[in-house]
Structure formats: structure tokens, C-alpha cells
Design a protein around this motif. Structure first.
Motif, PDB file in Angstrom:
ATOM      1  N   VAL A  19       1.183   6.232   6.945  1.00 51.54           N
ATOM      2  CA  VAL A  19       1.416   6.893   5.658  1.00 51.54           C
ATOM      3  C   VAL A  19       2.907   7.111   5.444  1.00 51.54           C
ATOM      4  O   VAL A  19       3.446   6.865   4.349  1.00 51.54           O
ATOM      5  CB  VAL A  19       0.659   8.236   5.603  1.00 51.54           C
ATOM      6  N   ASN A  28       2.060   3.609  -2.263  1.00 48.96           N
ATOM      7  CA  ASN A  28       1.004   4.543  -1.874  1.00 48.96           C
ATOM      8  C   ASN A  28      -0.032   3.798  -1.032  1.00 48.96           C
ATOM      9  O   ASN A  28      -0.638   2.835  -1.510  1.00 48.96           O
ATOM     10  CB  ASN A  28       0.347   5.146  -3.115  1.00 48.96           C
ATOM     11  N   GLU A  30      -2.870   5.027   0.147  1.00 53.83           N
ATOM     12  CA  GLU A  30      -4.245   5.501  -0.018  1.00 53.83           C
ATOM     13  C   GLU A  30      -5.171   4.445  -0.624  1.00 53.83           C
ATOM     14  O   GLU A  30      -6.287   4.234  -0.107  1.00 53.83           O
ATOM     15  CB  GLU A  30      -4.275   6.772  -0.861  1.00 53.83           C
ATOM     16  N   THR A  40      -9.783   8.469   6.758  1.00 57.40           N
ATOM     17  CA  THR A  40      -8.528   9.207   6.865  1.00 57.40           C
ATOM     18  C   THR A  40      -8.835  10.689   7.044  1.00 57.40           C
ATOM     19  O   THR A  40      -8.835  11.460   6.094  1.00 57.40           O
ATOM     20  CB  THR A  40      -7.658   8.995   5.612  1.00 57.40           C
TER      21      THR A  40
END
Length: 340
Positions: A19, A28, A30, A40
């Protein structure tokens, strides 16, 4: 680095590092994790695992998403032992580079079983070499880049002057961004070599380091080894063997012939298969004994005589010697510390 033949899930305790690296590279992560179904959960990070294919796919997606920097370099550069601070302390207080390389054994146990770094010495040169001689895929190259970015980073931290005499070797052909290697690493880089390695003067392995702090170094080692002892193996023959010992601790003192028979294996077969997993029978026995002892000593009512017998020791003195070797303190002292 993922290896083609490794199919078991591996620990993913480095998730926060991914991250952080993605943030530095300006994207990003995610959506990438979500698309690949990567869990996660920071609350249970020590139990997190990821499949090798998913890890490789995540790496390729991150390389493609990064527009400003080469993601593998950043992943290695930003790596820190945030969730394993005792390893960080051990490394920072090491008396020599040779002693510091003990960290690679722990990294293989706690972070990635495919990271197998060994010291090779020849003449006046020494090399930290990544074991494995198979064909290198594109995904493999990214993980090799990341690994050596981290190694160079920590090498500079421990002995900044050593880089003036260091060089990097990679087994694969120069990628189309090869010029970025020397710009990033700032040391000579050669491709199409017999091994993946960081090479340094041999004499530097045993030269004293300025950060040496013997007391903290020893304490950090004890804490890491305690953590390893408490960590059960998840898969394979080692997991099976540990499960047998957990269920029937008396077997810990019966010898490899009895245990092999219990598993339906010839003793030589058991030894060979353990060797294939970079393990020894004595190492497994020690680890399980230590783990069971740590659990038992949390109970102030545990009788050391009966505990010694339960773990397959011939007498309490043998148990005390072994526990002191594992932890640096006697069982009684360990229990007193926990009660304070």
C-alpha cells in the motif's frame, strides 16, 4: 520471489508495504486488490496469506499502474519491518554484516518461503546470492528487483561505505528499462550472469559495524526465535509432523524411527522430504517443544518436572538446558518475567 513450482499460499504480512509503495508511485492499490480478490485485513495481518499466482498478478498490475517510478524498486526501497520490529532491531544492532544475514532465515520463515538468500565466498569476494536456477519470467524479474532493492537499502543503512566496492549481478537479459538500474542502485549492474547476487569485498562480512549493540541484539534474537517457535507451519509434511507432535507430545522423545513409522514413512524418506523443505527433524522437534513449553509456562501451576516428561526430555535438567538455549533464560526465569 514467486517460484513456478510453489503452489501453497504464502504469508502476506507485507501488505502495508504494498500500500505504501503504491502511494509513492501515485496510484490507489485498493481496486487492484479488490479485482484480484486479495483480502486486506490489518487486524489479523499475521494470519494473512496470498496465493503465488495472485501475488504475481498484483505485481504486474502495480507495475502497469505506476506512471512515475518503477514499482518493484519502490516496493523494495520502502520495505521496513513494521510488523516485525524485533527483526528490525536485530538488523540495526548487528555487529557484522555476516551476523546480519541471519535475518534472511527469518524472512524465509515469516515473510516469504521463496526468499532463499545465501552467502557465497570465493577469493576476496563475497556474494549474497538468491538460490534457484530455473528460468526467470517477467513476474520473477519484478520480485528479484524488489528483493535486491531492499537488500541494497539495508546494506547502505548498516555500512554506507561498502557500496563503493559493491556490484549487482542478474541472471536475466537486460530489460528495456535497463538504464534505470544503475540510476536507481548507483552501483555497477551486470545482466546475463550466472546468478542473482549482490557482491561485496569478502573482508566486509566480518568488519565491525558502527551500530553494534550487543545487549539489544541478543534480546531481539530471543524475541524473534520465540515468535518463530509459536508459529505453526500451515502446509506440507512439516505441518503434518508438527500436528502429530502437538497431538502426541510423547513422540517428541521417541526418535525419528518411531515417528516415521507413525507417519507410514521410512526414516530416510522422512529425512529426505524434510531436507527438500529446507528443514531438519531435530529442528522441527526443537520448535514444537519450545512452542509447547511457552504455552505451558503461561500457567503458573505448571510443574516443570511433569512438563519435561511430557515434552519427551529424559529429565528436568535436559529440559532446562534446551529451553535456555532457545530463549536465553531458564524456564523458571521466563515464567517469573511473565508474572511481573
Amino acid at each position: 520471489m514467486p517460484a513456478p513450482l510453489h503452489t501453497d499460499p504464502i504469508p502476506f504480512i507485507t501488505l502495508p508495504n504494498w500500500v505504501k509503495a503504491a502511494t509513492v508511485c501515485g496510484f490507489n492499490i485498493e481496486p487492484i486488490f479488490a479485482r484480484l480478490g486479495i483480502q486486506t485485513d490489518l487486524l489479523h495481518l499475521e494470519e494473512a496469506t496470498i496465493s503465488v499466482p495472485a501475488l504475481g498478478q498484483a505485481m504486474e498490475a502495480c507495475v502497469a499502474a505506476s506512471r512515475t517510478q518503477h514499482f518493484p524498486f519502490v516496493l523494495g526501497e520502502t520495505f521496513a519491518f513494521d510488523y516485525l520490529p524485533d527483526i528490525g532491531t536485530f538488523l540495526a544492532t548487528a555487529p557484522t554484516l555476516r551476523d546480519a544475514t541471519r535475518v534472511f532465515d527469518w524472512v524465509r520463515e515469516l515473510i516469504n518461503p521463496m526468499i532463499d538468500i545465501r552467502i557465497e565466498e570465493s577469493g576476496d569476494r563475497a556474494a549474497l546470492t538468491l538460490a534457484g536456477q530455473g528460468a526467470v519470467t517477467g513476474q520473477d524479474r519484478y520480485f528479484i528487483e524488489s528483493l535486491f532493492a531492499a537488500i541494497v537499502k539495508f546494506g547502505r543503512m548498516l555500512a554506507a561505505d561498502v557500496e563503493s566496492q559493491a556490484s549487482l549481478q542478474f541472471r536475466y537479459a537486460p530489460p528495456d528499462y535497463a538504464a534505470a538500474y544503475e540510476a536507481y542502485f548507483r552501483i555497477p549492474v551486470r545482466f546475463a550472469q550466472p546468478r542473482n547476487a549482490l557482491e561485496i569485498p569478502r573482508e566486509r562480512l566480518d568488519a565491525p559495524l558502527e551500530g553494534s549493540f550487543a545487549k539489544l541484539h541478543a534480546q531481539a534474537q530471543v524475541r524473534v526465535e520465540q515468535r518463530l517457535a509459536e508459529l505453526p507451519r500451515r502446509t506440507g509434511l512439516i505441518a503434518m509432523l508438527e500436528a502429530v507432535f502437538e497431538e502426541r507430545p510423547a513422540l517428541l522423545g521417541d526418535g525419528i524411527e518411531t515417528v516415521a513409522d507413525h507417519l507410514g514413512l521410512h526414516p530416510r524418506t522422512l529425512q529426505r522430504r524434510l531436507r527438500d523443505e529446507n528443514e531438519t527433524y531435530a529442528g522441527v522437534v526443537d520448535r514444537v517443544r519450545y512452542r509447547l513449553a511457552l504455552r505451558a509456562l503461561q500457567d503458573p501451576q505448571t510443574d516443570l518436572e511433569s512438563l519435561s516428561e511430557r515434552l519427551g526430555f529424559s529429565d528436568r535438567r535436559s529440559f532446562t538446558r534446551a529451553f535456555t538455549r532457545w530463549s536465553g533464560v531458564t524456564p523458571s526465569s521466563f515464567r517469573q518475567r511473565r508474572e511481573m
